[in-house]
Write a protein that holds these residues in place. Sequence first.
Motif, PDB file in Angstrom:
ATOM      1  N   ASN A 172       5.399   5.254 -15.958  1.00 22.42           N
ATOM      2  CA  ASN A 172       4.867   6.228 -14.995  1.00 22.42           C
ATOM      3  C   ASN A 172       3.639   5.679 -14.268  1.00 22.42           C
ATOM      4  O   ASN A 172       3.466   5.900 -13.062  1.00 22.42           O
ATOM      5  N   LEU A 173       2.809   4.966 -15.010  1.00 22.12           N
ATOM      6  CA  LEU A 173       1.614   4.377 -14.403  1.00 22.12           C
ATOM      7  C   LEU A 173       2.005   3.336 -13.357  1.00 22.12           C
ATOM      8  O   LEU A 173       1.387   3.246 -12.289  1.00 22.12           O
ATOM      9  N   LYS A 174       3.020   2.541 -13.651  1.00 25.01           N
ATOM     10  CA  LYS A 174       3.513   1.546 -12.695  1.00 25.01           C
ATOM     11  C   LYS A 174       3.920   2.199 -11.381  1.00 25.01           C
ATOM     12  O   LYS A 174       3.590   1.712 -10.291  1.00 25.01           O
ATOM     13  N   ILE A 175       4.636   3.305 -11.496  1.00 28.62           N
ATOM     14  CA  ILE A 175       5.119   4.000 -10.291  1.00 28.62           C
ATOM     15  C   ILE A 175       3.942   4.529  -9.476  1.00 28.62           C
ATOM     16  O   ILE A 175       3.891   4.368  -8.249  1.00 28.62           O
ATOM     17  N   ILE A 176       2.987   5.139 -10.157  1.00 25.89           N
ATOM     18  CA  ILE A 176       1.839   5.742  -9.461  1.00 25.89           C
ATOM     19  C   ILE A 176       0.985   4.685  -8.767  1.00 25.89           C
ATOM     20  O   ILE A 176       0.632   4.818  -7.596  1.00 25.89           O
ATOM     21  N   THR A 177       0.647   3.617  -9.493  1.00 22.29           N
ATOM     22  CA  THR A 177      -0.208   2.579  -8.893  1.00 22.29           C
ATOM     23  C   THR A 177       0.525   1.838  -7.771  1.00 22.29           C
ATOM     24  O   THR A 177      -0.085   1.476  -6.758  1.00 22.29           O
ATOM     25  N   THR A 178       1.809   1.624  -7.957  1.00 27.07           N
ATOM     26  CA  THR A 178       2.597   0.940  -6.916  1.00 27.07           C
ATOM     27  C   THR A 178       2.625   1.757  -5.633  1.00 27.07           C
ATOM     28  O   THR A 178       2.326   1.243  -4.543  1.00 27.07           O
ATOM     29  N   LEU A 179       2.978   3.027  -5.742  1.00 22.52           N
ATOM     30  CA  LEU A 179       3.066   3.881  -4.555  1.00 22.52           C
ATOM     31  C   LEU A 179       1.693   4.091  -3.913  1.00 22.52           C
ATOM     32  O   LEU A 179       1.574   4.143  -2.683  1.00 22.52           O
ATOM     33  N   SER A 180       0.664   4.197  -4.751  1.00 27.87           N
ATOM     34  CA  SER A 180      -0.695   4.377  -4.215  1.00 27.87           C
ATOM     35  C   SER A 180      -1.121   3.161  -3.394  1.00 27.87           C
ATOM     36  O   SER A 180      -1.673   3.291  -2.295  1.00 27.87           O
ATOM     37  N   GLY A 181      -0.855   1.957  -3.905  1.00 29.63           N
ATOM     38  CA  GLY A 181      -1.231   0.744  -3.192  1.00 29.63           C
ATOM     39  C   GLY A 181      -0.468   0.564  -1.894  1.00 29.63           C
ATOM     40  O   GLY A 181      -1.038   0.171  -0.864  1.00 29.63           O
ATOM     41  N   ILE A 182       0.834   0.846  -1.910  1.00 29.09           N
ATOM     42  CA  ILE A 182       1.641   0.721  -0.684  1.00 29.09           C
ATOM     43  C   ILE A 182       1.157   1.717   0.368  1.00 29.09           C
ATOM     44  O   ILE A 182       1.122   1.402   1.563  1.00 29.09           O
ATOM     45  N   THR A 183       0.754   2.895  -0.090  1.00 32.48           N
ATOM     46  CA  THR A 183       0.207   3.892   0.846  1.00 32.48           C
ATOM     47  C   THR A 183      -1.043   3.357   1.536  1.00 32.48           C
ATOM     48  O   THR A 183      -1.237   3.559   2.739  1.00 32.48           O
ATOM     49  N   LEU A 184      -1.898   2.654   0.779  1.00 30.02           N
ATOM     50  CA  LEU A 184      -3.086   2.055   1.385  1.00 30.02           C
ATOM     51  C   LEU A 184      -2.708   0.947   2.371  1.00 30.02           C
ATOM     52  O   LEU A 184      -3.310   0.813   3.437  1.00 30.02           O
ATOM     53  N   LEU A 185      -1.720   0.134   2.011  1.00 31.34           N
ATOM     54  CA  LEU A 185      -1.289  -0.947   2.896  1.00 31.34           C
ATOM     55  C   LEU A 185      -0.745  -0.413   4.223  1.00 31.34           C
ATOM     56  O   LEU A 185      -0.756  -1.118   5.229  1.00 31.34           O
ATOM     57  N   LEU A 186      -0.299   0.837   4.213  1.00 34.69           N
ATOM     58  CA  LEU A 186       0.299   1.446   5.408  1.00 34.69           C
ATOM     59  C   LEU A 186      -0.634   2.424   6.113  1.00 34.69           C
ATOM     60  O   LEU A 186      -0.207   3.075   7.072  1.00 34.69           O
ATOM     61  N   HIS A 187      -1.873   2.542   5.662  1.00 39.86           N
ATOM     62  CA  HIS A 187      -2.735   3.580   6.230  1.00 39.86           C
ATOM     63  C   HIS A 187      -2.957   3.343   7.729  1.00 39.86           C
ATOM     64  O   HIS A 187      -3.158   2.195   8.166  1.00 39.86           O
ATOM     65  N   PRO A 188      -2.921   4.384   8.562  1.00 41.70           N
ATOM     66  CA  PRO A 188      -2.926   4.217  10.023  1.00 41.70           C
ATOM     67  C   PRO A 188      -4.275   3.893  10.643  1.00 41.70           C
ATOM     68  O   PRO A 188      -4.336   3.608  11.837  1.00 41.70           O
ATOM     69  N   TRP A 189      -5.374   3.917   9.860  1.00 46.18           N
ATOM     70  CA  TRP A 189      -6.679   3.618  10.457  1.00 46.18           C
ATOM     71  C   TRP A 189      -6.817   2.132  10.831  1.00 46.18           C
ATOM     72  O   TRP A 189      -7.794   1.748  11.447  1.00 46.18           O
TER      73      TRP A 189
END
Length: 645
Positions: free
Chosen positions: A102-119
């Motif tokens: 579960n931790l793998k899924i959360i940290t993975t998705l959180s990091g990809i979200t940062l890599l895609l942030h629109p700012w």
Amino acid sequence: MILIVWSFCNLIILSFNHWIEPTLFGDSFRLVEQGKTSSLLNWIFRQHNEHRIIFSKLNTLFEVNILNLSPGQSGLFQNLLLVFLSSGIWTYINQKVFKDKNLKIITTLSGITLLLHPWQWENFLWEFQVPWFFINVLVLLGTLLLIRPYENHPKSISFIDICFLTIPWFAIFSTGQGIALASALCISSFIKNKNLGLKVTISSALALFTSFTFLNYVKPINHPVYKFDFKFFVGMLFGGSWHGLFVIFLITLITFIVAKPKIPIKVLASITFPTLFSIFFTMMTTLSRSSFGLNAAAASRYTTHTLMIGLTCILLLGYVAEKKNNSLYSPFIGLSTLLITLGSFPNIIGSISKSPIYRGFSFERVWTYMHNHRQKTKDEFLCIADSALFKKKKIDLPCNFTPHYKDLGPAYFSNALQVKPKGWHKLHSTSESIKDKNKIKIRYTLQEKLLLPSQGFKIRGYASANSESRGKERFFVIAYYGSSEKQKIINFSDVKMSKENQNSLINQSESYIPKSLKTDLEVLTYIASHPDLIDVFGTDIVSARSHYKDYGSKEGRRITFDVVQYLSNYEDLAVFFSAKNGYRTTESILEGALRHYIDYGNREGRTDSDFSTFDAIVPLEFEKIPLTEISIETRNSSKTILKLL
């Protein structure tokens, strides 16, 4: 997951639109200047500002000569591919670092979200910024290598050694940020293993020597003196315009103060590398850019690299969650990420602000801004293309200031460089200006022309210029004097004067072929779109509907008339078709305006084109040379509106 898919979809749309209509912006024109150097090899290795962008130049050669594409056409797709690759490497890193599923899924998705942030929108939109995302790939690749066990082989070089030794070379010769990456990798490698650190340091030193000494580095003349501003450094390091980075840093700091975890050396090397890179990158940028002022620290492109601090924070929070074995930590990571991305905290707080701060902007609003800015970039690109044609008429077309809008841009569209325009670029070049799609139809009405002997000719009227390829076109109203072709600009109409972002009462701004004419408004608009139907049917709705069913649809007749624009063009019509005269609904206003055009407006010379007005007194003499004519000039056509014998 939905947020990630939605972000990738936005990037795919932007990339596809750029592929169809590829623009060049600012420094991108440096990729087409090959003809200005003594040799191709010299051009490849020559500096661009303080950078060596060898891989971007090689990529341009491949695009133009092998794939037969326009320069920079694949740029946004390359950005997309590199972001996708970064996401894949980040996923693999989390698989290696953490054990809890579960931790793998959360940290993975959180990091990809940062890599895609629109700012970081500026880099997402700019075909010239591929090296930025390439550097991020190298940073994450270095992080992955630092996670793996390392064994020193004194008499041989392993594949891992080769990877470590080549990363600094790829980085330094792709962009200036590579120096920050190489410096950070040296320190993290020493933390990992002293022998590894020595190897990476020697490799990095050789790469730097080659770039700065062997290839003769020269400080750019137009760049400011080096200066370190602490406020600039801190402001940029913690996200610049994206304040969410500082929030996740604070959350991580507080978590560490509370949890007090012990981090082993083998974990420290990999976790610190992305942050060290961000720190070194920020220091370099501060030295070279802080003279431009504090606002420069908020440039959106910088967040592409400083977000690496956010990835480090996610790894640290994940490490704490796994070591403390506390069920509260894992969801806390995901919620924190959503707060600073989708929740736009703290950017969303405050009133809407102009660039580059973006206070008051939500996550969705930044993406919308990105799509709108794409249109602005296209307008500026076409302005540069037009300037090459207007230059032949001795007219200086004013475009927004961007690098190379006066030298390389017009030279490119005039086919004066070794790299020639192709595809969509070629359509807007000087060689294609006479093509049917580029034929410009000029409409004008001269409402008043009056000779004032002591002053000159007073002229007043309106004009519009339109083509199939562009829609609304730029034009000048020019006064010509004598055979020496002296000229004086009376009026200039820019395409940005059009209602680009205006909300129409009804979508009549684009032509379309309807399946059937269901409403009376559609029938009247159909009639107004075709002069022959106006003559035959007038406002006979029943007959016109039958005509479309039996003939018009098979002939491919389009609905093109813009009734909203027709109303906005004429103040008297806007006043008449209003509530005070019984037109209280949108439908009644539009129907009244359509009937007016069919019965009267088309015969009066009124138009639905987006036109500009001109009102001026034209001197009878200019430098003692008599006035000979006044004309409307577009990029490839002209029309005389007043001629003096």
